[in-house]
Design a protein around this motif. Structure first.
Motif, PDB file in Angstrom:
ATOM      1  N   ASP A 191       0.834  -1.216   0.000  1.00 18.08           N
ATOM      2  CA  ASP A 191       0.000   0.000   0.000  1.00 18.08           C
ATOM      3  C   ASP A 191       0.865   1.261   0.000  1.00 18.08           C
ATOM      4  O   ASP A 191       0.565   2.232  -0.702  1.00 18.08           O
ATOM      5  CB  ASP A 191      -0.923   0.008   1.220  1.00 18.08           C
ATOM      6  N   ILE A 192       1.933   1.258   0.783  1.00 15.53           N
ATOM      7  CA  ILE A 192       2.819   2.431   0.829  1.00 15.53           C
ATOM      8  C   ILE A 192       3.474   2.643  -0.528  1.00 15.53           C
ATOM      9  O   ILE A 192       3.565   3.775  -1.025  1.00 15.53           O
ATOM     10  CB  ILE A 192       3.874   2.263   1.939  1.00 15.53           C
ATOM     11  N   LYS A 193       3.925   1.556  -1.146  1.00 18.25           N
ATOM     12  CA  LYS A 193       4.544   1.670  -2.472  1.00 18.25           C
ATOM     13  C   LYS A 193       3.580   2.262  -3.496  1.00 18.25           C
ATOM     14  O   LYS A 193       3.980   3.003  -4.402  1.00 18.25           O
ATOM     15  CB  LYS A 193       5.015   0.292  -2.948  1.00 18.25           C
ATOM     16  N   LYS A 194       2.292   1.939  -3.337  1.00 18.45           N
ATOM     17  CA  LYS A 194       1.280   2.450  -4.274  1.00 18.45           C
ATOM     18  C   LYS A 194       0.856   3.877  -3.948  1.00 18.45           C
ATOM     19  O   LYS A 194       0.034   4.452  -4.664  1.00 18.45           O
ATOM     20  CB  LYS A 194       0.052   1.534  -4.249  1.00 18.45           C
ATOM     21  N   GLY A 195       1.386   4.435  -2.858  1.00 15.78           N
ATOM     22  CA  GLY A 195       1.022   5.792  -2.473  1.00 15.78           C
ATOM     23  C   GLY A 195      -0.174   5.865  -1.552  1.00 15.78           C
ATOM     24  O   GLY A 195      -0.641   6.966  -1.212  1.00 15.78           O
ATOM     25  N   ASN A 196      -0.680   4.698  -1.116  1.00 16.54           N
ATOM     26  CA  ASN A 196      -1.799   4.669  -0.170  1.00 16.54           C
ATOM     27  C   ASN A 196      -1.226   4.733   1.244  1.00 16.54           C
ATOM     28  O   ASN A 196      -1.117   3.723   1.947  1.00 16.54           O
ATOM     29  CB  ASN A 196      -2.620   3.401  -0.377  1.00 16.54           C
ATOM     30  N   ILE A 197      -0.839   5.926   1.659  1.00 13.39           N
ATOM     31  CA  ILE A 197      -0.129   6.133   2.926  1.00 13.39           C
ATOM     32  C   ILE A 197      -1.099   6.675   3.968  1.00 13.39           C
ATOM     33  O   ILE A 197      -1.786   7.675   3.737  1.00 13.39           O
ATOM     34  CB  ILE A 197       1.053   7.100   2.727  1.00 13.39           C
ATOM     35  N   TYR A 223       8.593  -7.704  13.385  1.00  9.82           N
ATOM     36  CA  TYR A 223       7.790  -7.075  12.338  1.00  9.82           C
ATOM     37  C   TYR A 223       7.508  -5.606  12.638  1.00  9.82           C
ATOM     38  O   TYR A 223       7.362  -4.790  11.724  1.00  9.82           O
ATOM     39  CB  TYR A 223       6.482  -7.841  12.151  1.00  9.82           C
ATOM     40  N   ILE A 224       7.424  -5.253  13.907  1.00 11.66           N
ATOM     41  CA  ILE A 224       7.263  -3.841  14.276  1.00 11.66           C
ATOM     42  C   ILE A 224       8.461  -3.056  13.765  1.00 11.66           C
ATOM     43  O   ILE A 224       8.316  -2.001  13.132  1.00 11.66           O
ATOM     44  CB  ILE A 224       7.108  -3.702  15.802  1.00 11.66           C
ATOM     45  N   TYR A 274      10.950   0.421   7.327  1.00  6.44           N
ATOM     46  CA  TYR A 274      10.573   0.639   5.929  1.00  6.44           C
ATOM     47  C   TYR A 274      10.013   2.049   5.746  1.00  6.44           C
ATOM     48  O   TYR A 274      10.367   2.755   4.793  1.00  6.44           O
ATOM     49  CB  TYR A 274       9.539  -0.397   5.477  1.00  6.44           C
ATOM     50  N   ILE A 275       9.136   2.463   6.665  1.00  3.28           N
ATOM     51  CA  ILE A 275       8.572   3.808   6.576  1.00  3.28           C
ATOM     52  C   ILE A 275       9.666   4.858   6.726  1.00  3.28           C
ATOM     53  O   ILE A 275       9.724   5.846   5.977  1.00  3.28           O
ATOM     54  CB  ILE A 275       7.477   3.999   7.654  1.00  3.28           C
ATOM     55  N   LEU A 294       2.411   9.414  11.271  1.00  5.40           N
ATOM     56  CA  LEU A 294       2.791   9.150  12.657  1.00  5.40           C
ATOM     57  C   LEU A 294       2.917   7.641  12.861  1.00  5.40           C
ATOM     58  O   LEU A 294       1.961   6.895  12.637  1.00  5.40           O
ATOM     59  CB  LEU A 294       1.745   9.730  13.611  1.00  5.40           C
ATOM     60  N   VAL A 295       4.097   7.189  13.290  1.00  2.51           N
ATOM     61  CA  VAL A 295       4.363   5.763  13.477  1.00  2.51           C
ATOM     62  C   VAL A 295       4.623   5.521  14.959  1.00  2.51           C
ATOM     63  O   VAL A 295       5.558   6.084  15.537  1.00  2.51           O
ATOM     64  CB  VAL A 295       5.581   5.307  12.652  1.00  2.51           C
TER      65      VAL A 295
END
Length: 334
Positions: A10-16, A29-30, A36-37, A108-109
């Motif tokens: 989703d991030i790669k597709k711009g769905n952020i 995984y966290i 990655y972000i 915000l992460v």
């Protein structure tokens, strides 16, 4: 793992999304999603003014909200990453007010390791509406070998069942530790390699012949000579082979063997499914069942409970763990 891939896709597709709340018992995984972000949302020249990393022990929830409400400078968005946010567990619910109306130009992460927020409360519900809540669950030991295989498959490597089992028995279920060792192997081994027990021994230092996996197999085959050789090795190297781990693994093995005896359908596929083991190891249980009938297995399980307590120093009168393990083997084979 599929949820992680979906978030990255989703991030790669711009769905952020404006908020990513990453929580749960498994930190691997966290860290993977957060990194990655951190590495991919902003261009390098934008990060100086628009990306910041905060730590839960150093800030309040109000500080996080204040930073999240800022506008980006000469960029489409800013990234605010909060690490060790579990240190704010007493006040984290206050973030729900921001989550109801998050700043659209902020990502915000929140890294909330080893804990979970209450899914019945406002914070969880509001973030689910506006952002992503990802729960990283701890894998059971019988799931880790498959995880190793899938990770390596995606990187053009394979691994033998025995080599995978060696990693799990030596490193447990800590995916970060396992991944670190896999990264070391990938440095020295070319793509397309099947990772073998010899590779594990040469590059990680886990003995392919003297380990709990081989001890379990020797006991199941009633190979007393081999079993005592392994125990003697453990006695000489107690730091690398703690008794508590050995007893725990043997207890799991004989508990599964008791389950095996109770199965009506002993077809290999059904056995693997029922015991939650790799089909590669089914023959070990078939062999062990011939040498250890159900009544004997029940006796061994009780003995292992007894030695688990002794190994932790109760009623053992400071007996060396190597001597306790030798006594345990005598009792198992008697």
């Amino acid at each position: 793992m599929d949820d992680v891939k979906q978030i990255v896709t989703d991030i790669k597709k711009g769905n952020i999304k404006p908020i990513y709340f990453l929580m749960g018992e498994e930190p691997y995984y966290i860290d993977a999603i957060s990194e990655y972000i951190e590495n991919n949302i902003l261009a390098e020249e934008e990060k100086g003014f628009n990306q910041m990393v905060l730590y839960g022990r150093d800030v309040s929830v109000d500080d996080i909200i204040g930073n999240a409400k800022r506008y980006p400078m000469m960029a489409e968005r800013q990234v605010v990453i909060v690490k060790e946010a579990q240190d704010l567990s007493r006040t984290i619910e206050k973030l729900s007010n921001y989550a109801e109306n998050p700043q659209p130009t902020t990502v915000l992460v929140i890294n909330y390791k080893y804990k979970k927020i209450d899914k019945r409360k406002a914070l969880y519900k509001t973030i689910k509406k506006s952002g992503v809540v990802f729960e990283s669950k701890k894998l059971y030991e019988n799931q880790v070998s498959d995880w190793i295989r899938r990770v390596l498959s995606g990187q053009k490597y394979t691994i033998s069942p025995k080599a995978s089992q060696m990693l799990v028995e030596f490193l447990g279920t800590d995916l970060s530790k396992i991944n670190n060792e896999l990264e070391k192997l990938k440095i020295v081994l070319p793509e397309g390699t099947q990772i073998s027990p010899e590779h594990i021994e040469e590059n990680i230092g886990i003995s392919k012949d003297y380990n709990n996996f081989e001890l379990r197999k020797a006991i199941g085959e009633r190979d007393t000579v081999k079993a005592f050789k392994i125990i003697n090795y453990f006695a000489d190297n107690p730091k690398d082979n703690p008794m508590v781990v050995t007893v725990s693994l043997l207890f799991n093995f004989f508990s599964q063997l008791l389950h095996f005896h109770g199965l009506h359908d002993k077809n290999p596929r059904n056995v693997a499914s029922a015991l939650k083991i790799n089909p590669y190891f089914v023959n070990e249980y078939v062999s062990a069942a011939r040498h250890f009938p159900m009544r004997k297995v029940s006796h061994v399980v009780a003995t292992l409970r007894e030695f688990d307590v002794k190994g932790k120093g109760v009623n053992s009168n400071a007996v060396p763990q190597g001597d306790l393990l030798k006594e345990l083997l005598v009792r198992i084979f008697s």
